[in-house]
Design a protein around this motif. Structure first.
Motif, short mmCIF file in Angstrom:
data_model
loop_
_atom_site.label_atom_id
_atom_site.label_comp_id
_atom_site.label_asym_id
_atom_site.label_seq_id
_atom_site.Cartn_x
_atom_site.Cartn_y
_atom_site.Cartn_z
N LEU A 11 0.86 -1.19 0.00
CA LEU A 11 0.00 0.00 0.00
C LEU A 11 0.89 1.23 0.00
O LEU A 11 1.82 1.35 0.82
CB LEU A 11 -0.89 -0.02 1.24
N ALA A 40 -6.68 -5.20 -12.68
CA ALA A 40 -7.50 -4.49 -11.71
C ALA A 40 -8.83 -5.23 -11.57
O ALA A 40 -9.25 -5.94 -12.49
CB ALA A 40 -7.72 -3.05 -12.15
N ALA A 88 -3.78 6.34 -8.35
CA ALA A 88 -4.82 5.41 -7.88
C ALA A 88 -5.15 4.38 -8.95
O ALA A 88 -5.42 3.21 -8.64
CB ALA A 88 -6.05 6.19 -7.47
N THR A 91 -3.58 0.83 -9.17
CA THR A 91 -3.98 -0.23 -8.25
C THR A 91 -4.38 -1.49 -9.02
O THR A 91 -5.25 -1.43 -9.89
CB THR A 91 -5.13 0.23 -7.36
N GLN A 119 -0.08 -7.76 -4.93
CA GLN A 119 -1.05 -6.67 -4.90
C GLN A 119 -0.36 -5.32 -4.71
O GLN A 119 0.48 -5.17 -3.81
CB GLN A 119 -2.05 -6.89 -3.76
N THR A 121 -1.60 -1.40 -4.12
CA THR A 121 -2.73 -0.53 -3.84
C THR A 121 -2.22 0.88 -3.64
O THR A 121 -1.35 1.12 -2.80
CB THR A 121 -3.49 -0.99 -2.58
N VAL A 122 -2.77 1.81 -4.43
CA VAL A 122 -2.37 3.21 -4.35
C VAL A 122 -3.55 4.01 -3.82
O VAL A 122 -4.62 4.03 -4.43
CB VAL A 122 -1.93 3.75 -5.72
N SER A 123 -3.36 4.63 -2.68
CA SER A 123 -4.43 5.42 -2.08
C SER A 123 -4.34 6.86 -2.55
O SER A 123 -3.26 7.43 -2.64
CB SER A 123 -4.34 5.35 -0.55
#
Length: 124
Positions: A11, A40, A88, A91, A119, A121-123
């Protein structure tokens, strides 16, 4: 055959960086062109980047060009994907793949060996 194991996912905030690694075992690593794909949720698996067996030739999807860099270390049987300025929309689950192609391979059908994925994940 060749076995592929990805690592380095996680993340990260938008604008950040990650480096993915893919360790290969089995047949001679230099027999294979290597690539990274991503998938995705609810979408098809798509090409991200590829590198020739020597590391001299690379190719990128337009969506990652200028932000991602693929490289390989044949002495370590490892291929890398350096991902900068993450967004984002990056992701996805990222997959490493190996192709018996003599040149850079750009399509899924050219790859015969796949890792399990990692995985990212880009917030925002």
């Amino acid at each position: 055959q060749v076995q592929l194991v990805e690592s380095g996912g996680g993340l990260v905030q938008a604008g950040g960086s990650l480096r993915l690694s893919c360790a290969a075992s089995g047949r001679a690593f230099t027999n294979y062109a290597m690539g990274w794909f991503r998938q995705a949720p609810g979408k098809e698996r798509e090409f991200v980047a590829a590198v020739s067996w020597s590391g001299e030739d690379t190719h990128y999807a337009d969506s990652v060009k200028g932000r991602f860099t693929i490289s390989r270390d044949n002495a370590k049987n490892t291929v890398y994907l350096q991902m900068n300025s993450l967004k984002a929309e990056d992701t996805a689950v990222y997959y490493c793949a190996a192709s018996a192609s003599a040149v850079v391979a750009l399509t899924r059908s050219q790859y015969g060996y796949w890792g399990q994925g990692t995985q990212v994940t880009v917030s925002s």
